[in-house]
Design an enzyme around this catalytic site. Structure first.
Site, PDB file in Angstrom:
ATOM      1  CG  ASP A   1      -2.062   0.956   1.172  1.00 41.68           C
ATOM      2  OD1 ASP A   1      -1.828   2.134   0.805  1.00 41.68           O
ATOM      3  OD2 ASP A   1      -3.189   0.555   1.486  1.00 41.68           O
ATOM      4  CB  ILE A   2       1.417   4.103  -2.298  1.00 46.35           C
ATOM      5  CG1 ILE A   2      -0.003   4.518  -2.670  1.00 46.35           C
ATOM      6  CG2 ILE A   2       2.028   3.202  -3.372  1.00 46.35           C
ATOM      7  CD1 ILE A   2      -0.052   5.402  -3.920  1.00 46.35           C
TER       8      ILE A   2
ATOM      9  CG  PHE B   1     -16.299   2.645   1.900  1.00 46.16           C
ATOM     10  CD1 PHE B   1     -17.543   2.574   1.288  1.00 46.16           C
ATOM     11  CD2 PHE B   1     -16.142   2.117   3.166  1.00 46.16           C
ATOM     12  CE1 PHE B   1     -18.616   1.989   1.925  1.00 46.16           C
ATOM     13  CE2 PHE B   1     -17.215   1.531   3.818  1.00 46.16           C
ATOM     14  CZ  PHE B   1     -18.453   1.464   3.205  1.00 46.16           C
TER      15      PHE B   1
ATOM     16  CG  HIS C   1      -8.651  -3.114  -1.518  1.00 48.32           C
ATOM     17  ND1 HIS C   1      -9.788  -2.597  -2.136  1.00 48.32           N
ATOM     18  CD2 HIS C   1      -8.337  -2.241  -0.543  1.00 48.32           C
ATOM     19  CE1 HIS C   1     -10.120  -1.458  -1.553  1.00 48.32           C
ATOM     20  NE2 HIS C   1      -9.267  -1.211  -0.582  1.00 48.32           N
TER      21      HIS C   1
ATOM     22  CG  HIS D   1      -6.597  -2.831   3.836  1.00 40.76           C
ATOM     23  ND1 HIS D   1      -5.849  -1.756   3.419  1.00 40.76           N
ATOM     24  CD2 HIS D   1      -7.856  -2.619   3.406  1.00 40.76           C
ATOM     25  CE1 HIS D   1      -6.645  -0.910   2.771  1.00 40.76           C
ATOM     26  NE2 HIS D   1      -7.868  -1.409   2.732  1.00 40.76           N
TER      27      HIS D   1
END
Ligand SMILES: [Zn+2]
Length: 129
Positions: A30-31, A88, A94, A96
């Site tokens: 994740d960026i 959202f 995805h 996390h």
């Protein structure tokens, strides 16, 4: 889906810090991580909502997530990998995976942009394990 950010990552039109993939799933950093090593696992086929997925696709996604979480835990030497799904921000399922070492570390309000050069190094470190 033409306007989907994660579909564009799957096709390679948008780059990512990939740490793992198989035929049907992709895992990348994740960026805007909540914690160092925060990873997203996605199905390559577009799907909007986790619990609308057909059972085999859902089960394969969770199995892929388990595999990536085990890998992350070993690579980063953390006690646990936390899991979260809401979807959202990007309308493509995805999962996390967030390395955690205590209560409260899954708080998404802690998300902050990571240094890109650091993410390159971190992805390489994780991939080597
Ligand atoms: Zn998509």
């Amino acid at each position: 889906m033409p306007d989907c950010l994660f579909c564009k990552i799957v096709t390679g039109d948008i780059p990512c810090h990939k740490i793992w993939e198989d035929d049907a799933h992709l895992a990348f950093l994740d960026i805007n991580p909540i914690q160092e090593g925060h990873t997203l696992v996605i199905p390559k086929a577009h799907a909007s909502y986790l619990f609308d997925m057909d059972d085999p696709s859902y089960q394969h996604l969770l199995a892929a997530s388990k595999q990536v979480a085990t890998h992350l835990k070993n690579a980063l030497q953390v006690p646990r990998i936390g899991v979260g799904v809401e979807g959202f921000a990007v309308d493509h399922v995805h999962v996390h995976l967030v390395p955690v070492s205590g209560v409260g570390q899954l708080d998404s309000s802690n998300a902050a942009p990571a240094d890109q050069a650091f993410l390159v190094q971190l992805a390489q470190k994780i991939k080597k394990i």
